[in-house]
Design an enzyme around this catalytic site. Structure first.
Site, PDB file in Angstrom:
ATOM      1  N   PRO A 107      35.972  47.854  41.679  1.00 12.51           N
ATOM      2  CA  PRO A 107      37.021  48.223  40.705  1.00 12.51           C
ATOM      3  C   PRO A 107      37.739  47.001  40.172  1.00 12.51           C
ATOM      4  O   PRO A 107      37.944  46.024  40.888  1.00 12.51           O
ATOM      5  CB  PRO A 107      37.974  49.097  41.519  1.00 12.51           C
ATOM      6  N   THR A 108      38.125  47.057  38.915  1.00  9.94           N
ATOM      7  CA  THR A 108      38.885  45.961  38.338  1.00  9.94           C
ATOM      8  C   THR A 108      40.223  45.879  39.042  1.00  9.94           C
ATOM      9  O   THR A 108      40.807  46.900  39.394  1.00  9.94           O
ATOM     10  CB  THR A 108      39.115  46.182  36.818  1.00  9.94           C
ATOM     11  N   GLY A 109      40.679  44.677  39.269  1.00  7.27           N
ATOM     12  CA  GLY A 109      41.957  44.479  39.949  1.00  7.27           C
ATOM     13  C   GLY A 109      41.843  44.412  41.458  1.00  7.27           C
ATOM     14  O   GLY A 109      42.816  44.126  42.138  1.00  7.27           O
ATOM     15  N   CYS A 110      40.665  44.643  42.028  1.00  2.00           N
ATOM     16  CA  CYS A 110      40.478  44.520  43.481  1.00  2.00           C
ATOM     17  C   CYS A 110      40.113  43.078  43.803  1.00  2.00           C
ATOM     18  O   CYS A 110      39.286  42.476  43.142  1.00  2.00           O
ATOM     19  CB  CYS A 110      39.354  45.435  43.981  1.00  2.00           C
ATOM     20  N   VAL A 111      40.737  42.560  44.848  1.00  2.75           N
ATOM     21  CA  VAL A 111      40.466  41.181  45.243  1.00  2.75           C
ATOM     22  C   VAL A 111      39.249  41.113  46.142  1.00  2.75           C
ATOM     23  O   VAL A 111      39.016  41.932  46.952  1.00  2.75           O
ATOM     24  CB  VAL A 111      41.653  40.558  46.013  1.00  2.75           C
TER      25      VAL A 111
END
Length: 111
Positions: A107-111
């Site tokens: 997912p976008t925004g997951c580190v």
């Protein structure tokens, strides 16, 4: 480039273990990915995995945890649409870990 073996077939993954070819995903692949994540798949896990795959089919994006929590709450009810419940199922991050098992991109925004 890494790979996993599922029913005698090699599937390529990125360095974090996410499938590179989403079309290769099967329930058997999910079981192999879950085992690598130390997740023992139950009906509750499958419910989230199937929800994620439907969400991805509709929106062409893997939801970040806040969006995931809200969307699950809307569809499956408030007792399942909360962080506590989702973190119990996927302790390393409901969005990140569940998306990996579901054969979806990180997912976008997951580190």
């Amino acid at each position: 480039m890494s790979s996993i073996e599922v029913a005698g077939k090699m599937m390529e993954t990125d360095e974090e273990g996410y499938l590179l070819n989403l079309a290769e995903w099967t329930e058997d692949a999910a079981k192999v990915l879950a085992a690598a994540e130390n997740v023992n798949m139950t009906d509750a896990h499958w419910e989230v995995i199937n929800f994620l795959r439907e969400y991805y089919d509709e929106y062409q994006i893997a939801p970040a945890v806040r969006v995931l929590t809200k969307a699950i709450g809307k569809k499956l009810g408030p007792e399942k649409g909360n962080s506590k419940y989702l973190y119990e199922l996927f302790p390393y991050g409901p969005a990140k870990q569940a998306c990996k098992i579901a054969g979806l991109p990180k997912p976008t925004g997951c580190v």
